[in-house]
Motif scaffolding. Structure first.
Motif, PDB file in Angstrom:
ATOM      1  N   CYS A   1      -3.584  40.267  35.488  1.00  0.00           N
ATOM      2  CA  CYS A   1      -3.366  39.765  36.839  1.00  0.00           C
ATOM      3  C   CYS A   1      -3.643  38.265  36.833  1.00  0.00           C
ATOM      4  CB  CYS A   1      -4.297  40.477  37.812  1.00  0.00           C
ATOM      5  SG  CYS A   1      -4.230  39.810  39.473  1.00  0.00           S
ATOM      6  N   MET A   2      -2.701  37.493  37.317  1.00  0.00           N
ATOM      7  CA  MET A   2      -2.870  36.046  37.379  1.00  0.00           C
ATOM      8  C   MET A   2      -3.006  35.619  38.839  1.00  0.00           C
ATOM      9  SD  MET A   2      -0.655  32.900  35.765  1.00  0.00           S
ATOM     10  CE  MET A   2       0.890  33.354  36.511  1.00  0.00           C
ATOM     11  N   ALA A   3      -4.063  34.866  39.129  1.00  0.00           N
ATOM     12  CA  ALA A   3      -4.315  34.371  40.480  1.00  0.00           C
ATOM     13  C   ALA A   3      -3.989  32.883  40.542  1.00  0.00           C
ATOM     14  CB  ALA A   3      -5.769  34.605  40.864  1.00  0.00           C
TER      15      ALA A   3
ATOM     16  N   ALA B   1       2.682  38.832  44.621  1.00  0.00           N
ATOM     17  CA  ALA B   1       2.221  38.878  46.011  1.00  0.00           C
ATOM     18  C   ALA B   1       2.007  37.451  46.484  1.00  0.00           C
ATOM     19  CB  ALA B   1       0.927  39.668  46.140  1.00  0.00           C
ATOM     20  N   GLY B   2       2.612  37.132  47.608  1.00  0.00           N
ATOM     21  CA  GLY B   2       2.387  35.845  48.249  1.00  0.00           C
ATOM     22  C   GLY B   2       1.566  36.080  49.494  1.00  0.00           C
ATOM     23  N   TYR B   3       1.797  35.278  50.512  1.00  0.00           N
ATOM     24  CA  TYR B   3       1.118  35.473  51.788  1.00  0.00           C
ATOM     25  C   TYR B   3       1.944  34.835  52.896  1.00  0.00           C
ATOM     26  CZ  TYR B   3      -0.549  30.649  51.076  1.00  0.00           C
ATOM     27  OH  TYR B   3      -0.615  29.298  50.854  1.00  0.00           O
ATOM     28  N   MET B   4       1.754  35.343  54.086  1.00  0.00           N
ATOM     29  CA  MET B   4       2.400  34.778  55.261  1.00  0.00           C
ATOM     30  C   MET B   4       1.451  33.725  55.816  1.00  0.00           C
ATOM     31  SD  MET B   4       5.127  36.507  55.077  1.00  0.00           S
ATOM     32  CE  MET B   4       5.991  35.955  56.533  1.00  0.00           C
ATOM     33  N   PRO B   5       1.834  32.448  55.810  1.00  0.00           N
ATOM     34  CA  PRO B   5       0.893  31.392  56.191  1.00  0.00           C
ATOM     35  C   PRO B   5       0.476  31.480  57.660  1.00  0.00           C
ATOM     36  CG  PRO B   5       3.101  30.502  55.983  1.00  0.00           C
ATOM     37  CD  PRO B   5       3.168  31.925  55.507  1.00  0.00           C
TER      38      PRO B   5
ATOM     39  N   ILE C   1       0.938  39.000  39.731  1.00  0.00           N
ATOM     40  CA  ILE C   1       0.688  37.604  40.079  1.00  0.00           C
ATOM     41  C   ILE C   1       0.365  37.560  41.568  1.00  0.00           C
ATOM     42  CG2 ILE C   1       1.664  35.281  40.274  1.00  0.00           C
ATOM     43  CD1 ILE C   1       3.535  36.001  37.949  1.00  0.00           C
ATOM     44  N   LEU C   2      -0.698  36.860  41.919  1.00  0.00           N
ATOM     45  CA  LEU C   2      -1.066  36.674  43.324  1.00  0.00           C
ATOM     46  C   LEU C   2      -1.056  35.185  43.646  1.00  0.00           C
ATOM     47  CD1 LEU C   2      -2.365  39.532  42.763  1.00  0.00           C
ATOM     48  CD2 LEU C   2      -3.953  38.939  44.558  1.00  0.00           C
TER      49      LEU C   2
ATOM     50  N   LEU D   1      -7.992  44.374  40.597  1.00  0.00           N
ATOM     51  CA  LEU D   1      -6.752  44.232  39.829  1.00  0.00           C
ATOM     52  C   LEU D   1      -7.024  43.825  38.386  1.00  0.00           C
ATOM     53  CD1 LEU D   1      -4.452  42.477  42.457  1.00  0.00           C
ATOM     54  CD2 LEU D   1      -4.249  44.826  41.611  1.00  0.00           C
ATOM     55  N   ARG D   2      -7.956  42.913  38.184  1.00  0.00           N
ATOM     56  CA  ARG D   2      -8.275  42.457  36.819  1.00  0.00           C
ATOM     57  C   ARG D   2      -8.900  43.572  35.990  1.00  0.00           C
ATOM     58  NH1 ARG D   2     -10.236  36.442  38.818  1.00  0.00           N
ATOM     59  NH2 ARG D   2      -8.200  35.440  38.465  1.00  0.00           N
TER      60      ARG D   2
END
Length: 185
Positions: free
Chosen positions: A149-151, A47-51, A114-115, A143-144
């Protein structure tokens, strides 16, 4: 307003100013190190994000990752709720979401392992200062508890603070990637 709330507000104000200056400096190749990190996790749900505003953009790294596996972006479901993550692909149809971030027009929720986490400020211990809504803290905790889950915090190096005001509910990051370095914890 509690003392910690006021301290966090001041820390955010200072971090926003540093982020804006870094954003306007015209740095190139901002996501190259993020792409390098993600290359080691090809195919892992991400998962990413829209800036928005002056956030550093993970989009080039997300586009590369989408060629190898599922990529999603966060969708705010409601106040005080964990985020959900809807599948995203380069060029997919998008619509306005809360707080000015684009979200996919069609809901196709996945669970990322992955986030890539946006932030306002960070320290060299893996702590992050967010916008104050607690969305990522609740999401990472959930999630953890369910599995690995890796942040990965993604930010300009200028967003680093010597120290951050923290609360027991603040979730630490596993890694921070800037335009110039990779920090692991």
């Amino acid at each position: 307003m509690t003392d910690l709330t006021a301290i966090k507000a001041e820390a955010r104000k200072a971090a926003f100013a540093r982020r804006k200056e870094a954003h306007n400096s015209g740095l190139v190749g901002r996501s190259a190190l993020l792409s390098q990190v993600l290359a080691g996790y090809r195919g892992v749900p991400l998962a990413g994000y829209m800036p928005i505003r002056t956030e550093i953009s993970p989009l080039p790294a997300m586009e590369e990752a989408a060629a190898h596996g599922p990529v999603a972006v966060p969708v705010i479901m409601g106040e005080a709720q964990p985020l959900q993550f809807s599948r995203w692909e380069p060029g997919c149809e998008m619509k306005d979401g809360p707080f000015g971030a684009w979200i996919p027009a069609l809901d196709d929720f996945i669970t990322p392992e992955i986030l890539i986490v946006p932030l306002v400020g960070f320290d060299r211990k893996g702590n992050r200062l967010g916008y104050g809504g607690g969305f990522y803290d609740r999401t990472l905790e959930k999630l953890r508890a369910a599995g690995p889950c890796m942040a990965i915090g993604f930010a300009y190096g200028a967003q680093q603070a010597a120290e951050l005001p923290l609360e027991p509910t603040d979730q630490p990051l596993d890694m921070i990637v800037t335009e110039a370095e990779i920090l692991t914890f």
